[in-house]
Design an enzyme around this catalytic site. Structure first.
Site, PDB file in Angstrom:
ATOM      1  N   PRO A   1      18.970  -8.197   1.060  1.00 49.11           N
ATOM      2  CA  PRO A   1      17.837  -7.928   1.966  1.00 49.11           C
ATOM      3  C   PRO A   1      17.505  -9.062   2.927  1.00 49.11           C
ATOM      4  O   PRO A   1      16.458  -9.706   2.808  1.00 49.11           O
ATOM      5  CB  PRO A   1      16.694  -7.672   0.993  1.00 49.11           C
ATOM      6  CG  PRO A   1      17.022  -8.555  -0.178  1.00 49.11           C
ATOM      7  CD  PRO A   1      18.517  -8.524  -0.304  1.00 49.11           C
ATOM      8  N   CYS A   2      18.389  -9.294   3.876  1.00 53.15           N
ATOM      9  CA  CYS A   2      18.146 -10.394   4.804  1.00 53.15           C
ATOM     10  C   CYS A   2      16.938 -10.113   5.702  1.00 53.15           C
ATOM     11  O   CYS A   2      16.415 -11.018   6.337  1.00 53.15           O
ATOM     12  CB  CYS A   2      19.382 -10.686   5.632  1.00 53.15           C
ATOM     13  SG  CYS A   2      20.060  -9.254   6.459  1.00 53.15           S
ATOM     14  N   HIS A   3      16.479  -8.851   5.738  1.00 51.80           N
ATOM     15  CA  HIS A   3      15.285  -8.563   6.539  1.00 51.80           C
ATOM     16  C   HIS A   3      14.036  -9.143   5.887  1.00 51.80           C
ATOM     17  O   HIS A   3      12.978  -9.182   6.494  1.00 51.80           O
ATOM     18  CB  HIS A   3      15.127  -7.055   6.745  1.00 51.80           C
ATOM     19  CG  HIS A   3      14.984  -6.259   5.478  1.00 51.80           C
ATOM     20  ND1 HIS A   3      16.051  -6.004   4.636  1.00 51.80           N
ATOM     21  CD2 HIS A   3      13.908  -5.684   4.908  1.00 51.80           C
ATOM     22  CE1 HIS A   3      15.618  -5.285   3.598  1.00 51.80           C
ATOM     23  NE2 HIS A   3      14.319  -5.074   3.734  1.00 51.80           N
TER      24      HIS A   3
END
Length: 126
Positions: free
Chosen positions: A62-64
């Site tokens: 989940p780089c967001h």
DNA sequence: ACCGTGACGGCGA
DNA sequence: TTCGCCGCCACGG
């Protein structure tokens, strides 16, 4: 695709450490490049950005959920502005992360404490 | 092997 | 407060 024309770059050992640490961050919470750097044992948040920039596992990794220390959104899919960033904000909003009318991140910890520097311990805050 | 480039962060002007 | 500079460090050319 033959090996010669395969341009996919396998994640480096460093990138994999970053991705592993990032998976600790649950939906609806965010962390920062700097805290992530601390978690993997480097002093360069920039290096973490390098790894996330080419994250091949989004959104499973989940780089967001990684934002900048000054609470601006950081980048998404390599872009630092524009529609990719709107997408990043939308992903967070869908997870329940709060934004104000100006589209700025509402960060409860700051509202509670009134402090302007980041708390030391938690890698994750909401 | 070297060098420039960042999805950064913090400190001073 | 905003802005620029510099330290940070993995990577790709």
């Amino acid at each position: 695709m033959s090996p010669l024309e395969n341009t996919y770059l396998a994640p480096t050992a460093f990138a994999q450490r970053v991705y592993a640490a990032l998976q600790q961050v649950p939906a609806g919470r965010v962390t920062t490049y700097g805290w992530l750097a601390h978690a993997v044992g480097v002093k360069s948040a920039q290096a973490v950005g390098q790894a996330l920039r080419r994250n091949p596992f989004a959104p499973a990794v989940p780089c967001h959920r990684v934002i900048a220390a000054d609470l601006h959104l950081g980048g998404f899919h390599g872009a630092r502005a524009g529609t990719p960033l709107a997408h990043k904000r939308q992903l967070l909003a869908d997870e329940g992360v709060l934004f104000d009318a100006q589209g700025q991140l509402v960060e409860p910890w700051r509202l509670w404490s009134g402090q302007k520097t980041m708390p030391q311990s938690p890698m994750v805050f909401s």
